[in-house]
Design a protein around this motif. Structure first.
Motif, PDB file in Angstrom:
ATOM      1  N   ALA A  14      -4.475  10.327  -3.540  1.00  0.00           N
ATOM      2  CA  ALA A  14      -3.818   9.195  -2.954  1.00  0.00           C
ATOM      3  C   ALA A  14      -2.610   9.040  -2.858  1.00  0.00           C
ATOM      4  CB  ALA A  14      -3.932   8.526  -4.625  1.00  0.00           C
ATOM      5  N   VAL A  15      -1.987   8.874  -1.650  1.00  0.00           N
ATOM      6  CA  VAL A  15      -1.383   8.852  -0.615  1.00  0.00           C
ATOM      7  C   VAL A  15      -0.265   7.598  -0.858  1.00  0.00           C
ATOM      8  CG1 VAL A  15       0.648   9.269   0.995  1.00  0.00           C
ATOM      9  CG2 VAL A  15      -1.502  10.916   0.588  1.00  0.00           C
ATOM     10  N   ASP A  16       1.437   7.665  -1.549  1.00  0.00           N
ATOM     11  CA  ASP A  16       1.737   6.857  -1.518  1.00  0.00           C
ATOM     12  C   ASP A  16       2.834   6.798  -0.529  1.00  0.00           C
ATOM     13  OD1 ASP A  16       0.953   5.441  -3.805  1.00  0.00           O
ATOM     14  OD2 ASP A  16       2.459   5.956  -4.450  1.00  0.00           O
ATOM     15  N   LEU A  17       3.007   6.002   0.018  1.00  0.00           N
ATOM     16  CA  LEU A  17       4.541   5.701   1.682  1.00  0.00           C
ATOM     17  C   LEU A  17       5.236   4.641   0.850  1.00  0.00           C
ATOM     18  CD1 LEU A  17       2.684   5.371   4.511  1.00  0.00           C
ATOM     19  CD2 LEU A  17       2.923   6.980   3.966  1.00  0.00           C
ATOM     20  N   LEU A  18       6.347   5.667   0.005  1.00  0.00           N
ATOM     21  CA  LEU A  18       7.295   4.514  -0.408  1.00  0.00           C
ATOM     22  C   LEU A  18       8.507   3.958   0.573  1.00  0.00           C
ATOM     23  CD1 LEU A  18       7.451   7.071  -3.497  1.00  0.00           C
ATOM     24  CD2 LEU A  18       6.711   4.870  -2.977  1.00  0.00           C
ATOM     25  N   PHE A  19       9.082   2.655   0.249  1.00  0.00           N
ATOM     26  CA  PHE A  19       9.643   1.836   1.037  1.00  0.00           C
ATOM     27  C   PHE A  19      11.569   3.219   1.214  1.00  0.00           C
ATOM     28  CE2 PHE A  19       5.956  -0.022   2.430  1.00  0.00           C
ATOM     29  CZ  PHE A  19       6.559  -0.282   3.757  1.00  0.00           C
ATOM     30  N   ASP A  20      11.855   3.263   1.707  1.00  0.00           N
ATOM     31  CA  ASP A  20      13.367   3.658   1.904  1.00  0.00           C
ATOM     32  C   ASP A  20      14.202   2.755   1.288  1.00  0.00           C
ATOM     33  OD1 ASP A  20      12.763   6.456   2.567  1.00  0.00           O
ATOM     34  OD2 ASP A  20      12.778   6.021   4.852  1.00  0.00           O
ATOM     35  N   GLY A  21      13.858   1.538   1.382  1.00  0.00           N
ATOM     36  CA  GLY A  21      14.497  -0.067   1.693  1.00  0.00           C
ATOM     37  C   GLY A  21      14.391  -1.254   0.724  1.00  0.00           C
ATOM     38  N   PRO A  22      14.246  -2.120   0.835  1.00  0.00           N
ATOM     39  CA  PRO A  22      13.805  -3.236   0.596  1.00  0.00           C
ATOM     40  C   PRO A  22      12.621  -3.545   2.076  1.00  0.00           C
ATOM     41  CG  PRO A  22      16.178  -4.091   1.579  1.00  0.00           C
ATOM     42  CD  PRO A  22      16.229  -2.328   1.021  1.00  0.00           C
ATOM     43  N   GLY A  23      11.328  -3.686   1.173  1.00  0.00           N
ATOM     44  CA  GLY A  23       9.677  -2.751   1.595  1.00  0.00           C
ATOM     45  C   GLY A  23       9.130  -5.198   2.115  1.00  0.00           C
ATOM     46  N   PRO A  24       8.078  -4.747   3.125  1.00  0.00           N
ATOM     47  CA  PRO A  24       7.774  -5.130   3.504  1.00  0.00           C
ATOM     48  C   PRO A  24       7.138  -6.666   2.387  1.00  0.00           C
ATOM     49  CG  PRO A  24       5.965  -3.860   3.595  1.00  0.00           C
ATOM     50  CD  PRO A  24       7.273  -3.177   3.094  1.00  0.00           C
ATOM     51  N   PHE A  95       7.027  -5.959  -1.166  1.00  0.00           N
ATOM     52  CA  PHE A  95       6.757  -4.471  -1.504  1.00  0.00           C
ATOM     53  C   PHE A  95       7.330  -2.426  -1.797  1.00  0.00           C
ATOM     54  CE2 PHE A  95       3.448  -7.319  -0.106  1.00  0.00           C
ATOM     55  CZ  PHE A  95       2.322  -7.492  -1.195  1.00  0.00           C
ATOM     56  N   ASP A  96       7.121  -1.933  -2.362  1.00  0.00           N
ATOM     57  CA  ASP A  96       8.176  -1.418  -2.972  1.00  0.00           C
ATOM     58  C   ASP A  96       7.380   0.420  -1.751  1.00  0.00           C
ATOM     59  OD1 ASP A  96       7.143  -1.076  -5.147  1.00  0.00           O
ATOM     60  OD2 ASP A  96       8.922  -0.435  -5.789  1.00  0.00           O
ATOM     61  N   GLY A  97       6.252   0.245  -2.271  1.00  0.00           N
ATOM     62  CA  GLY A  97       5.711   1.270  -1.120  1.00  0.00           C
ATOM     63  C   GLY A  97       4.246   0.248  -1.225  1.00  0.00           C
ATOM     64  N   LEU A  98       3.095   1.676  -0.201  1.00  0.00           N
ATOM     65  CA  LEU A  98       2.157   1.319  -0.039  1.00  0.00           C
ATOM     66  C   LEU A  98       1.065   2.050  -0.319  1.00  0.00           C
ATOM     67  CD1 LEU A  98       2.649  -0.188   3.987  1.00  0.00           C
ATOM     68  CD2 LEU A  98       2.019  -1.411   2.110  1.00  0.00           C
ATOM     69  N   ARG A  99      -0.319   2.230  -1.226  1.00  0.00           N
ATOM     70  CA  ARG A  99      -1.207   3.103  -1.239  1.00  0.00           C
ATOM     71  C   ARG A  99      -2.651   3.153  -0.744  1.00  0.00           C
ATOM     72  NH1 ARG A  99      -0.966   3.889  -8.049  1.00  0.00           N
ATOM     73  NH2 ARG A  99       0.994   4.321  -7.183  1.00  0.00           N
ATOM     74  N   PHE A 100      -2.578   4.936  -0.566  1.00  0.00           N
ATOM     75  CA  PHE A 100      -3.324   4.482   0.739  1.00  0.00           C
ATOM     76  C   PHE A 100      -4.397   5.767  -0.420  1.00  0.00           C
ATOM     77  CE2 PHE A 100      -0.075   3.543   3.682  1.00  0.00           C
ATOM     78  CZ  PHE A 100      -0.970   2.747   4.632  1.00  0.00           C
ATOM     79  N   THR A 101      -5.378   5.443  -0.608  1.00  0.00           N
ATOM     80  CA  THR A 101      -6.522   5.981  -1.356  1.00  0.00           C
ATOM     81  C   THR A 101      -7.783   6.261  -0.545  1.00  0.00           C
ATOM     82  OG1 THR A 101      -8.202   4.432  -2.719  1.00  0.00           O
ATOM     83  CG2 THR A 101      -6.005   5.204  -3.779  1.00  0.00           C
ATOM     84  N   TYR A 102      -8.371   7.709  -1.087  1.00  0.00           N
ATOM     85  CA  TYR A 102      -9.325   7.997   0.301  1.00  0.00           C
ATOM     86  C   TYR A 102     -10.131   8.734  -0.950  1.00  0.00           C
ATOM     87  CZ  TYR A 102     -12.015  10.401   2.818  1.00  0.00           C
ATOM     88  OH  TYR A 102     -13.090  12.119   3.733  1.00  0.00           O
ATOM     89  N   SER A 131       4.496  10.546   0.114  1.00  0.00           N
ATOM     90  CA  SER A 131       4.515  11.406  -1.973  1.00  0.00           C
ATOM     91  C   SER A 131       2.792  11.017  -2.278  1.00  0.00           C
ATOM     92  CB  SER A 131       5.477  10.396  -2.483  1.00  0.00           C
ATOM     93  OG  SER A 131       5.252  11.103  -3.535  1.00  0.00           O
ATOM     94  N   ASP A 132       2.702  12.152  -2.944  1.00  0.00           N
ATOM     95  CA  ASP A 132       1.644  12.399  -2.897  1.00  0.00           C
ATOM     96  C   ASP A 132       1.855  12.180  -5.289  1.00  0.00           C
ATOM     97  OD1 ASP A 132       2.903  14.551  -4.759  1.00  0.00           O
ATOM     98  OD2 ASP A 132       0.886  15.759  -4.619  1.00  0.00           O
ATOM     99  N   GLY A 133       2.543  11.496  -5.700  1.00  0.00           N
ATOM    100  CA  GLY A 133       2.876  11.581  -6.950  1.00  0.00           C
ATOM    101  C   GLY A 133       3.923  12.368  -7.631  1.00  0.00           C
ATOM    102  N   SER A 134       3.371  13.481  -7.229  1.00  0.00           N
ATOM    103  CA  SER A 134       4.761  14.899  -7.456  1.00  0.00           C
ATOM    104  C   SER A 134       6.191  15.193  -6.646  1.00  0.00           C
ATOM    105  CB  SER A 134       3.805  16.203  -7.547  1.00  0.00           C
ATOM    106  OG  SER A 134       3.821  16.109  -6.022  1.00  0.00           O
ATOM    107  N   GLY A 135       5.630  14.645  -5.119  1.00  0.00           N
ATOM    108  CA  GLY A 135       7.059  14.606  -4.588  1.00  0.00           C
ATOM    109  C   GLY A 135       6.742  14.307  -2.975  1.00  0.00           C
ATOM    110  N   PRO A 136       7.300  14.476  -2.037  1.00  0.00           N
ATOM    111  CA  PRO A 136       6.962  14.279  -0.909  1.00  0.00           C
ATOM    112  C   PRO A 136       5.701  15.182  -0.413  1.00  0.00           C
ATOM    113  CG  PRO A 136       9.022  14.366  -0.909  1.00  0.00           C
ATOM    114  CD  PRO A 136       8.974  14.367  -2.795  1.00  0.00           C
TER     115      PRO A 136
END
Length: 170
Positions: A14-24, A95-102, A131-136
């Motif tokens: 799983a990889v999260d794309l975390l928005f640096d400010g207000p998200g979409p 949204f403050d982030g998007l999670r991609f799972t594979y 981020s993978d939950g433990s950091g970038p």
């Protein structure tokens, strides 16, 4: 599982794309499918329409990339909106982030390349930190994680994406 039995190897990343400010909003995110949702007009603060070539569709309450062949799972890559770090559905955003799972186990390695390509494209064009939950994380690290999971399964006699892999009940 019996005591002392080896643990099953990791099968998914799983990889999260975390928005640096207000998200979409949902309306902006929906345009990644190549369409606008009439119930959620996009405020056009984020240009997700530029990513329609990534082949994302709305699937139920979420988004994903459908398999383009008959090997592996039907939806190899899922995309979930996040609010406060949690997957949400029926949420208008922001949204403050998007999670991609594979699922590495259930898909051929080439589909992992598409995940990495998606993360790279979005991270290069949007104000996000992968981020993978433990950091970038970087594309190189995501590739390494996919390869490590595939190698672990191969050591157990299972080729990722194979019919045998699809029969494993985790």
């Amino acid at each position: 599982m019996a005591p002392g039995a080896p643990l099953a190897p990791q099968s998914e990343i799983a990889v999260d794309l975390l928005f640096d400010g207000p998200g979409p909003t949902f309306g902006d995110l929906f345009t990644i499918t190549g369409h606008e949702n009439p119930n959620f007009p996009p405020p056009r603060q984020f240009d997700f329409a530029q990513f329609t070539d990534l082949q994302v569709s709305q699937i139920g309450d979420y988004f994903g990339v459908r398999a383009l062949g008959d090997v592996g799972e039907d939806i190899p890559i899922w995309l979930f909106p996040l609010v406060a770090g949690r997957i949400v559905d029926h949420h208008p955003g922001r949204f403050d982030g998007l999670r991609f799972t594979y699922s590495v186990l259930r898909n051929p390695l080439s589909r992992g390349d598409h995940l990495v390509h998606m993360i790279d494209r979005l991270a290069a064009s949007l104000p996000v930190t992968p981020s993978d939950g433990s950091g970038p994380v970087t594309a190189k690290r995501i590739r390494q994680d996919i390869q490590a999971i595939a190698k672990d399964w191969a050591a157990r006699g299972i080729d990722v994406g194979s019919p045998a892999a699809l029969r494993i009940d985790l």
